[in-house]
Design a protein around this motif. Structure first.
Motif, short mmCIF file in Angstrom:
data_model
loop_
_atom_site.label_atom_id
_atom_site.label_comp_id
_atom_site.label_asym_id
_atom_site.label_seq_id
_atom_site.Cartn_x
_atom_site.Cartn_y
_atom_site.Cartn_z
N LEU A 41 0.82 -1.21 0.00
CA LEU A 41 0.00 0.00 0.00
C LEU A 41 0.85 1.26 0.00
CD1 LEU A 41 -2.87 -0.81 2.53
CD2 LEU A 41 -3.07 -0.47 0.06
N GLY A 42 2.11 1.13 0.42
CA GLY A 42 3.00 2.29 0.49
C GLY A 42 2.87 3.05 1.79
N LEU A 43 2.40 2.37 2.84
CA LEU A 43 2.22 3.03 4.13
C LEU A 43 3.53 3.20 4.90
CD1 LEU A 43 -1.09 1.42 5.47
CD2 LEU A 43 -0.78 3.52 4.14
N ILE A 44 4.57 2.49 4.48
CA ILE A 44 5.87 2.61 5.14
C ILE A 44 6.70 3.62 4.36
CG2 ILE A 44 7.94 1.38 5.90
CD1 ILE A 44 5.26 0.52 7.27
N TYR A 45 7.00 4.75 5.00
CA TYR A 45 7.74 5.82 4.35
C TYR A 45 9.25 5.66 4.50
CZ TYR A 45 3.54 8.73 3.67
OH TYR A 45 2.34 9.25 3.26
N MET A 64 5.84 5.66 9.31
CA MET A 64 4.72 5.15 8.54
C MET A 64 3.54 6.11 8.59
SD MET A 64 3.02 2.07 10.85
CE MET A 64 1.62 1.86 9.75
N THR A 65 2.59 5.88 7.71
CA THR A 65 1.38 6.67 7.68
C THR A 65 0.19 5.74 7.63
OG1 THR A 65 0.37 8.61 6.64
CG2 THR A 65 1.19 6.91 5.15
N LEU A 66 -0.97 6.30 7.54
CA LEU A 66 -2.21 5.55 7.37
C LEU A 66 -2.90 6.08 6.12
CD1 LEU A 66 -3.39 5.74 11.09
CD2 LEU A 66 -2.32 3.77 9.94
N ASN A 70 -8.10 9.56 10.04
CA ASN A 70 -9.18 8.97 10.84
C ASN A 70 -9.38 7.49 10.52
OD1 ASN A 70 -10.17 9.37 8.29
ND2 ASN A 70 -12.16 10.16 8.95
N CYS A 71 -8.37 6.85 10.00
CA CYS A 71 -8.42 5.43 9.64
C CYS A 71 -8.85 4.60 10.85
CB CYS A 71 -7.04 4.99 9.17
SG CYS A 71 -6.88 3.24 8.83
N PRO A 72 -9.81 3.70 10.67
CA PRO A 72 -10.26 2.86 11.78
C PRO A 72 -9.15 1.96 12.35
CG PRO A 72 -11.77 2.69 9.93
CD PRO A 72 -10.61 3.49 9.47
N LYS A 95 10.16 1.34 17.46
CA LYS A 95 9.07 2.28 17.73
C LYS A 95 8.57 2.81 16.40
CE LYS A 95 11.85 6.43 18.44
NZ LYS A 95 12.14 7.53 19.32
N ILE A 96 7.38 3.37 16.43
CA ILE A 96 6.73 3.87 15.23
C ILE A 96 6.66 5.39 15.28
CG2 ILE A 96 4.59 3.84 13.86
CD1 ILE A 96 6.16 1.12 14.05
N ASP A 97 7.00 6.00 14.18
CA ASP A 97 6.84 7.44 14.00
C ASP A 97 5.69 7.58 13.00
OD1 ASP A 97 7.06 10.17 13.70
OD2 ASP A 97 8.96 10.09 12.62
N LEU A 98 4.48 7.82 13.51
CA LEU A 98 3.29 7.93 12.68
C LEU A 98 3.20 9.36 12.15
CD1 LEU A 98 0.87 6.28 11.69
CD2 LEU A 98 -0.38 7.08 13.71
N VAL A 99 3.24 9.50 10.82
CA VAL A 99 3.25 10.81 10.20
C VAL A 99 2.12 10.93 9.18
CG1 VAL A 99 5.75 11.08 10.51
CG2 VAL A 99 4.88 10.10 8.40
#
Length: 120
Positions: A41-45, A64-66, A70-72, A95-99
């Motif tokens: 999906l390309g969610l890992i940046y 990574m992103t979503l 507002n993704c469930p 750890k995750i850096d959610l961007v």
């Protein structure tokens, strides 16, 4: 070591054994609403891998992103990635850096994902 897949693409041919394991983990994690692994999906940046100062192994930060802010799956997907990477041999701590910048777009889909979703 830092990887930026947005800048360099996801088809790197010089992945370390640890990085290859990380990709394999991310190919087993699916967005619950889309039948495609988050890697495709390309969610890992990207990610950063550094020597762990207080333990054997490496400290890994996955950027990574979503698909939407507002993704469930906002509670579950980052936790699955963190757990999967933490379970890899050689990882001291993940750890995750959610961007959300840049925003996710369909252009980030791999060819395999496009085919699976009927966009090719």
């Amino acid at each position: 070591m830092e990887r930026d897949f947005l800048r360099d693409g996801r088809e790197a041919d010089d992945l370390s054994e640890l990085e290859d394991g990380m990709v394999q983990v991310m190919r087993t994690i699916y967005d619950p609403e889309i039948p495609v692994p988050i890697w495709d999906l390309g969610l890992i940046y990207g990610w950063t891998i550094e020597d762990a100062p207080e333990a054997d192994g490496k400290d890994v930060t996955v950027k990574m992103t979503l698909t939407a802010p507002n993704c469930p799956a906002a509670e579950t997907l980052p936790a699955e990635v963190e757990q999967g990477v933490n379970a890899l041999e050689g990882v001291a701590h993940a750890k995750i850096d959610l961007v959300f910048v840049p925003s996710y777009s369909m252009e980030m889909l791999s060819d395999e994902a496009r085919l699976t979703l009927g966009f090719m």
